[in-house]
Design an enzyme around this catalytic site. Structure first.
Site, PDB file in Angstrom:
ATOM      1  N   GLU A 236      41.029  47.783  42.408  1.00  0.00           N
ATOM      2  CA  GLU A 236      40.472  47.734  41.058  1.00  0.00           C
ATOM      3  C   GLU A 236      39.634  48.980  40.809  1.00  0.00           C
ATOM      4  OE1 GLU A 236      39.248  43.663  39.173  1.00  0.00           O
ATOM      5  OE2 GLU A 236      37.445  44.568  40.009  1.00  0.00           O
TER       6      GLU A 236
ATOM      7  N   ARG B 116      31.136  26.491  40.601  1.00  0.00           N
ATOM      8  CA  ARG B 116      30.063  25.688  41.205  1.00  0.00           C
ATOM      9  C   ARG B 116      28.756  26.013  40.505  1.00  0.00           C
ATOM     10  NH1 ARG B 116      27.567  29.898  43.677  1.00  0.00           N
ATOM     11  NH2 ARG B 116      28.866  31.506  44.643  1.00  0.00           N
TER      12      ARG B 116
ATOM     13  N   LYS C 127      41.298  36.100  43.507  1.00  0.00           N
ATOM     14  CA  LYS C 127      40.841  37.072  42.504  1.00  0.00           C
ATOM     15  C   LYS C 127      41.982  37.668  41.693  1.00  0.00           C
ATOM     16  CE  LYS C 127      36.399  38.560  44.397  1.00  0.00           C
ATOM     17  NZ  LYS C 127      36.179  37.417  45.277  1.00  0.00           N
TER      18      LYS C 127
END
Length: 444
Positions: free
Chosen positions: A200, A293, A116
């Site tokens: 974050e 995906r 991430k």
């Protein structure tokens, strides 16, 4: 075109892929665990190979056994579905090394988006909006505290290698951050083998909006419509709809442009999803992650675009062009409900043998299921039993069809969350369209 395909997955997504492959005349091979012998996807494939016991590490995540099955059956390609090995760069690389076609993005793109922090930094460099947060892992709790003081509380504490809503916690102040940091760090090491932690900005009221992208065989990246995924429990999705009731035409253009930039930044090929957080108060959105995906919720995009995304995946992997016009407008509204084997109040797993299974049908109703009567939901895998998908001329029509379909869906044996969906579809906040990721908590 690919002529034979091994599906490295199980349940509803394996059946979903088999359905499209058969329509295209592609021979299908299923792999299954001992616990899944006799499941519908095993019966429906042209051939099925047992790859190990119930434990997914010894079966559905067993790279050697799956590759051996591919070699022994002489297939040309491997489709990983979602979950299990679908975002495992080593598996994608091993498939290609063994001379097989990987129906998905490159191992390099999977690696780039799998972390991430790395993904955030790549997106920022590509001009994709990212939320205030750390550029490097917070290696210690003191580093996390220092970062939070700069970002401002509340903050989200995330496992950098996590996904699927796992390895996340909210900290409202320093004391909470110290506790949650240790929890997330330990969880990430245990689950992902990587304890890296990202700090974050946390937005108390936010919507989860994502964009479907396709990286085409000719090198272009295109973005399809957005999906609203804000109905969640424990940061995991329960309901999705397309298009989002929160997204205006102008905002949609910004979303789609950012998603294309995200895909281009990693030379993306095949199907992927760019997930974002939308601040409904300001109209600002921020990159959350890219799922490299096919998504669970892909059917709602299929319905409003009138396409088959699995077919497009297979065509792209074969080096062929897509079969629809990128500029064709969407029509109608679609909603997907994830029918899980869990209690409808606390959402705790409730596996068991299915004694009654009667699916709804009718105009605009689609059920992608992994189970049938006399099959068993085991505790070894995800609790998803089926996806109930409805399509209407507009959002209100889709909600009405969803209400009727939920009432008609009969399941006995394992616990299920159909009663929750009945409650949600009559909830004024949801029906009005002005909801956020806190809606389920407010309902409970």
């Amino acid at each position: 075109m690919i002529d034979s395909l091994l599906i490295a997955n199980r349940g509803e997504i394996a059946r979903r892929i088999i359905r499209t492959a058969k329509r295209l005349g592609i021979r299908t091979v299923a792999v299954y665990s001992e616990a899944d012998a006799g499941m519908p996807f095993v019966v429906e494939a042209d051939e099925a190979i047992c790859v190990g016991p119930a434990n997914p590490a010894q079966s559905y995540r067993n790279t050697e056994a799956i590759l051996a099955a591919a070699k022994s059956t002489g297939v040309q390609a491997v489709h990983p579905g979602y979950g299990f090995l679908s975002e495992n760069a080593d598996f994608a690389r091993a498939v290609a090394t063994n001379g097989l076609i990987w129906v998905g993005p490159s191992a390099e793109a999977i690696t780039a988006m799998g972390d991430k922090i790395n993904a955030r930094n790549l997106m920022a460099d590509a001009g994709v909006p990212v939320a205030p947060g750390t550029h490097d892992p917070a290696a210690t709790v003191e580093a996390a505290v220092e970062a939070a003081n700069t970002i401002g509380y509340p903050v989200m504490v995330k496992a950098a290698a996590g996904g699927g809503g796992m390895g996340m916690a909210v900290a409202a102040d320093e004391a909470a951050l110290r506790v949650e940091y240790d929890k997330v760090h330990s969880f990430a090491e245990r689950m992902f083998g990587d304890g890296s932690v990202l700090i974050e900005r946390y937005f108390p009221r936010v919507r989860h909006v994502e964009v479907q992208i396709l990286g085409l065989a000719d090198g272009r990246v295109i973005a399809l419509s957005e999906r609203e995924c804000s109905v969640q429990r424990r940061n995991q999705k329960l309901v999705e709809e397309a298009p989002s009731p929160a997204v205006s035409p102008e905002l949609r253009e910004r979303f789609l442009a950012a998603a294309v930039r995200a895909g281009e930044a990693v030379n993306y090929r095949n199907a992927g999803t760019v997930e974002c957080l939308l601040d409904p108060a300001t109209g600002e959105f921020f990159f959350l992650e890219m799922n490299t995906r096919l998504q669970v919720e892909h059917p709602i995009t299929e319905l409003i675009h009138g396409i088959d995304l699995v077919e497009q995946q297979l065509r792209i992997a074969s080096g062929e062009p897509i079969t629809f016009s990128v500029d064709a407008p969407t029509s109608g509204h679609a909603i997907e409900l994830r029918v899980n084997a869990e209690d409808p109040k606390r959402f705790l797993p409730g596996p068991g043998k299915i004694t009654t299974w009667s699916e709804p049908s009718g105009d605009g109703v689609r059920v992608d299921s992994g189970f049938a009567a006399d099959t068993t939901v085991t505790p070894f895998y995800d609790s998803l039993m089926a996806k109930l998908i409805v399509y209407g001329t507009d959002r209100q029509d889709a909600i009405a069809k969803a209400r009727a379909a939920v009432a008609d869906f009969q399941i006995a044996g394992p616990k299920n969350n159909l009663p929750f969906f009945a409650e949600l579809l009559d909830n004024a906040e949801f029906v009005g369209g002005d909801y956020d990721t806190g809606i389920v908590a407010r309902m409970r």
